[in-house]
Design a protein around this motif. Structure first.
Motif, PDB file in Angstrom:
ATOM      1  N   PHE A 151       0.815  -1.213   0.000  1.00 29.24           N
ATOM      2  CA  PHE A 151       0.000   0.000   0.000  1.00 29.24           C
ATOM      3  C   PHE A 151       0.852   1.268   0.000  1.00 29.24           C
ATOM      4  O   PHE A 151       0.636   2.149  -0.841  1.00 29.24           O
ATOM      5  CB  PHE A 151      -0.955  -0.022   1.197  1.00 29.24           C
ATOM      6  N   PRO A 152       1.834   1.431   0.898  1.00 24.71           N
ATOM      7  CA  PRO A 152       2.656   2.647   0.821  1.00 24.71           C
ATOM      8  C   PRO A 152       3.499   2.715  -0.443  1.00 24.71           C
ATOM      9  O   PRO A 152       3.735   3.811  -0.976  1.00 24.71           O
ATOM     10  CB  PRO A 152       3.523   2.576   2.080  1.00 24.71           C
ATOM     11  N   ALA A 153       3.967   1.573  -0.953  1.00 28.23           N
ATOM     12  CA  ALA A 153       4.794   1.591  -2.160  1.00 28.23           C
ATOM     13  C   ALA A 153       3.993   2.058  -3.373  1.00 28.23           C
ATOM     14  O   ALA A 153       4.461   2.878  -4.169  1.00 28.23           O
ATOM     15  CB  ALA A 153       5.380   0.205  -2.410  1.00 28.23           C
ATOM     16  N   TRP A 154       2.772   1.572  -3.511  1.00 31.77           N
ATOM     17  CA  TRP A 154       1.943   1.994  -4.636  1.00 31.77           C
ATOM     18  C   TRP A 154       1.477   3.435  -4.478  1.00 31.77           C
ATOM     19  O   TRP A 154       1.327   4.162  -5.464  1.00 31.77           O
ATOM     20  CB  TRP A 154       0.754   1.053  -4.787  1.00 31.77           C
ATOM     21  N   THR A 155       1.248   3.879  -3.250  1.00 34.66           N
ATOM     22  CA  THR A 155       0.882   5.276  -3.028  1.00 34.66           C
ATOM     23  C   THR A 155       2.026   6.203  -3.412  1.00 34.66           C
ATOM     24  O   THR A 155       1.815   7.248  -4.048  1.00 34.66           O
ATOM     25  CB  THR A 155       0.497   5.494  -1.558  1.00 34.66           C
ATOM     26  N   LEU A 156       3.241   5.827  -3.038  1.00 35.22           N
ATOM     27  CA  LEU A 156       4.404   6.629  -3.414  1.00 35.22           C
ATOM     28  C   LEU A 156       4.576   6.661  -4.926  1.00 35.22           C
ATOM     29  O   LEU A 156       4.889   7.715  -5.506  1.00 35.22           O
ATOM     30  CB  LEU A 156       5.664   6.055  -2.744  1.00 35.22           C
ATOM     31  N   ALA A 157       4.382   5.520  -5.586  1.00 36.11           N
ATOM     32  CA  ALA A 157       4.496   5.483  -7.045  1.00 36.11           C
ATOM     33  C   ALA A 157       3.460   6.391  -7.697  1.00 36.11           C
ATOM     34  O   ALA A 157       3.764   7.107  -8.668  1.00 36.11           O
ATOM     35  CB  ALA A 157       4.341   4.049  -7.542  1.00 36.11           C
ATOM     36  N   ALA A 158       2.229   6.369  -7.192  1.00 34.01           N
ATOM     37  CA  ALA A 158       1.191   7.249  -7.738  1.00 34.01           C
ATOM     38  C   ALA A 158       1.566   8.713  -7.556  1.00 34.01           C
ATOM     39  O   ALA A 158       1.347   9.552  -8.449  1.00 34.01           O
ATOM     40  CB  ALA A 158      -0.145   6.949  -7.064  1.00 34.01           C
ATOM     41  N   PHE A 159       2.130   9.060  -6.397  1.00 29.21           N
ATOM     42  CA  PHE A 159       2.564  10.433  -6.145  1.00 29.21           C
ATOM     43  C   PHE A 159       3.644  10.849  -7.137  1.00 29.21           C
ATOM     44  O   PHE A 159       3.592  11.955  -7.710  1.00 29.21           O
ATOM     45  CB  PHE A 159       3.086  10.543  -4.713  1.00 29.21           C
ATOM     46  N   ALA A 160       4.630   9.986  -7.355  1.00 31.53           N
ATOM     47  CA  ALA A 160       5.726  10.320  -8.268  1.00 31.53           C
ATOM     48  C   ALA A 160       5.227  10.449  -9.704  1.00 31.53           C
ATOM     49  O   ALA A 160       5.665  11.348 -10.447  1.00 31.53           O
ATOM     50  CB  ALA A 160       6.817   9.255  -8.168  1.00 31.53           C
ATOM     51  N   ILE A 161       4.326   9.563 -10.115  1.00 29.49           N
ATOM     52  CA  ILE A 161       3.769   9.654 -11.470  1.00 29.49           C
ATOM     53  C   ILE A 161       3.010  10.960 -11.645  1.00 29.49           C
ATOM     54  O   ILE A 161       3.145  11.649 -12.666  1.00 29.49           O
ATOM     55  CB  ILE A 161       2.847   8.442 -11.732  1.00 29.49           C
ATOM     56  N   ALA A 162       2.207  11.319 -10.648  1.00 27.58           N
ATOM     57  CA  ALA A 162       1.419  12.546 -10.737  1.00 27.58           C
ATOM     58  C   ALA A 162       2.304  13.783 -10.743  1.00 27.58           C
ATOM     59  O   ALA A 162       2.025  14.765 -11.455  1.00 27.58           O
ATOM     60  CB  ALA A 162       0.433  12.606  -9.576  1.00 27.58           C
ATOM     61  N   ALA A 163       3.364  13.778  -9.949  1.00 24.74           N
ATOM     62  CA  ALA A 163       4.260  14.936  -9.915  1.00 24.74           C
ATOM     63  C   ALA A 163       4.943  15.135 -11.261  1.00 24.74           C
ATOM     64  O   ALA A 163       5.046  16.269 -11.760  1.00 24.74           O
ATOM     65  CB  ALA A 163       5.296  14.757  -8.809  1.00 24.74           C
ATOM     66  N   LEU A 164       5.418  14.049 -11.866  1.00 30.10           N
ATOM     67  CA  LEU A 164       6.047  14.155 -13.188  1.00 30.10           C
ATOM     68  C   LEU A 164       5.033  14.600 -14.242  1.00 30.10           C
ATOM     69  O   LEU A 164       5.343  15.432 -15.102  1.00 30.10           O
ATOM     70  CB  LEU A 164       6.666  12.820 -13.576  1.00 30.10           C
ATOM     71  N   ALA A 165       3.811  14.038 -14.169  1.00 29.53           N
ATOM     72  CA  ALA A 165       2.775  14.465 -15.114  1.00 29.53           C
ATOM     73  C   ALA A 165       2.468  15.948 -14.956  1.00 29.53           C
ATOM     74  O   ALA A 165       2.264  16.665 -15.941  1.00 29.53           O
ATOM     75  CB  ALA A 165       1.508  13.636 -14.900  1.00 29.53           C
ATOM     76  N   GLY A 166       2.456  16.444 -13.729  1.00 28.37           N
ATOM     77  CA  GLY A 166       2.224  17.860 -13.502  1.00 28.37           C
ATOM     78  C   GLY A 166       3.314  18.736 -14.097  1.00 28.37           C
ATOM     79  O   GLY A 166       3.035  19.815 -14.627  1.00 28.37           O
ATOM     80  N   MET A 167       4.554  18.268 -14.009  1.00 22.73           N
ATOM     81  CA  MET A 167       5.660  19.030 -14.581  1.00 22.73           C
ATOM     82  C   MET A 167       5.602  19.035 -16.105  1.00 22.73           C
ATOM     83  O   MET A 167       5.886  20.054 -16.745  1.00 22.73           O
ATOM     84  CB  MET A 167       6.985  18.432 -14.100  1.00 22.73           C
ATOM     85  N   LEU A 168       5.207  17.916 -16.696  1.00 19.61           N
ATOM     86  CA  LEU A 168       5.170  17.819 -18.150  1.00 19.61           C
ATOM     87  C   LEU A 168       3.955  18.525 -18.745  1.00 19.61           C
ATOM     88  O   LEU A 168       4.065  19.220 -19.758  1.00 19.61           O
ATOM     89  CB  LEU A 168       5.173  16.348 -18.569  1.00 19.61           C
ATOM     90  N   ILE A 169       2.781  18.350 -18.133  1.00 20.21           N
ATOM     91  CA  ILE A 169       1.545  18.892 -18.688  1.00 20.21           C
ATOM     92  C   ILE A 169       1.302  20.331 -18.223  1.00 20.21           C
ATOM     93  O   ILE A 169       0.697  21.125 -18.931  1.00 20.21           O
ATOM     94  CB  ILE A 169       0.363  17.981 -18.308  1.00 20.21           C
TER      95      ILE A 169
END
Length: 347
Positions: A190-208
């Motif tokens: 659960f914490p590992a997948w939550t962290l992965a979702a956070f990192a994906i969203a942060a990168l998407a925010g920087m790109l988009i």
């Protein structure tokens, strides 16, 4: 005419020093306190519900396990009491959205909001430096979100213990610890997948550079990664064990695949064609019975062998640490790429 000479206070050695890291922690809290408070309220409400629902479930489970003899009317009554106790949560599907909801709604606005509103031009001119600004915000929020998810994941692990029991006579639905909807809710998943979702969203925010599209992109990418992991990658962390003709397969093991062989060659998959059943095993009729009873032993008598590929439950924590490890590495890589993009982007 005398030239006017200006000197900096403190002489030539006085230089503009970067702001200390602790000040950035305060800035991060002030900017993202609403999102963090929302996560806290959501997890607290769910934790309270799981605790209230889990206590009677565990009490009923302990009473049923301790009751002897198991065939007595009193014990059968205790088993029946377990049946239907919050079973709508037993498969875990309702809680699968939590990691990506937490990660995406906290991670996407970290950089996308500054870029969308244009306030990054002011933030990047302050005495902290743009890469230190991005590093401090991303790392601090990632740690907080992961810690909160880890605490909630420990509660989920406790709640689901009765559903994963090897007591086959109890009234709870039987499942395996490797069940796709439960595996990433327990332990470090659960914490590992939550962290992965956070990192994906942060990168998407920087790109988009826009919050809502970044959240939508993170949801789609996360869903694809989760499906690919559960459907393909996870079963291959370690080579599965093989057994023949239904023997030595624990009841709560993860059955990866099954197939039938005859004369050293694969005859068909896990379910025989109707023509084979009608030829060798007319009773029970085709479509009824199971591989371990009914037509299964019948096919064995006619020279067929069923091979089962499975992962034993003893590998659960090994798989948890393998998955948690590569998700942590992926998250670190994505956060590093995000910081690099911040440093490269022209203000």
């Amino acid at each position: 005419m005398t030239a006017l000479t200006l000197t900096r206070p403190g002489g030539d050695d006085a230089r503009l020093r970067p702001l200390p890291w602790r000040r950035m922690a305060g800035v991060t809290w002030r900017q993202h306190r609403i999102a963090l408070a929302g996560v806290a309220v959501l997890l607290s409400a769910l934790a309270a519900y799981l605790w209230i629902a889990g206590l009677p479930l565990h009490h009923a489970y302990d009473a049923a396990v301790a009751c002897h003899p198991a065939s007595s009317a009193a014990c059968q009554g205790l088993d029946s009491a377990l049946d239907g106790m919050d079973n709508f949560l037993s498969n875990g599907f309702l809680l699968q959205v939590l990691p990506v909801v937490i990660g995406a709604f906290v991670g996407a606005p970290v950089l996308a909001r500054e870029l969308e509103t244009g306030t990054f031009r002011f933030a990047w001119t302050q005495g902290f430096g743009r890469w230190r600004w991005a590093l401090a915000k991303l790392v601090l929020l990632a740690v907080v979100v992961t810690a909160a998810a880890g605490a909630f994941g420990a509660l989920l692990t406790w709640y689901y213990q009765p559903f994963l029991s090897d007591q086959s006579y109890l009234g709870l639905p039987k499942t395996t610890p490797f069940a796709p909807a439960l595996f990433d809710l327990r332990g470090v998943g659960f914490p590992a997948w939550t962290l992965a979702a956070f990192a994906i969203a942060a990168l998407a925010g920087m790109l988009i550079r826009r919050v809502v599209p970044a959240i939508a992109t993170a949801l789609v990418v996360y869903a694809g990664l989760a499906v690919a992991t559960g459907g393909f990658l996870r079963a291959r962390y370690l080579a599965p064990l093989l057994t023949a003709n239904f023997s030595n397969v624990p009841g709560n093991a993860w059955i990866v695949s099954q197939w039938w062989i005859k004369d050293g060659r694969v005859a068909f998959g896990d379910y025989p064609p109707a023509s084979i059943l009608n030829q060798f095993c007319p009773a029970p009729p085709a479509g009824k019975g199971g591989p371990s009873e009914g037509w299964g032993p019948c096919l064995v008598q006619h020279g067929y062998t069923m091979v089962t590929s499975y992962q034993p439950t003893s590998r659960f924590w090994t798989f948890q640490w393998i998955e948690g490890g590569w998700l942590l590495a992926l998250s670190a890589l994505l956060i590093g790429a995000t910081i690099w993009l911040v440093q490269r982007r022209a203000a």
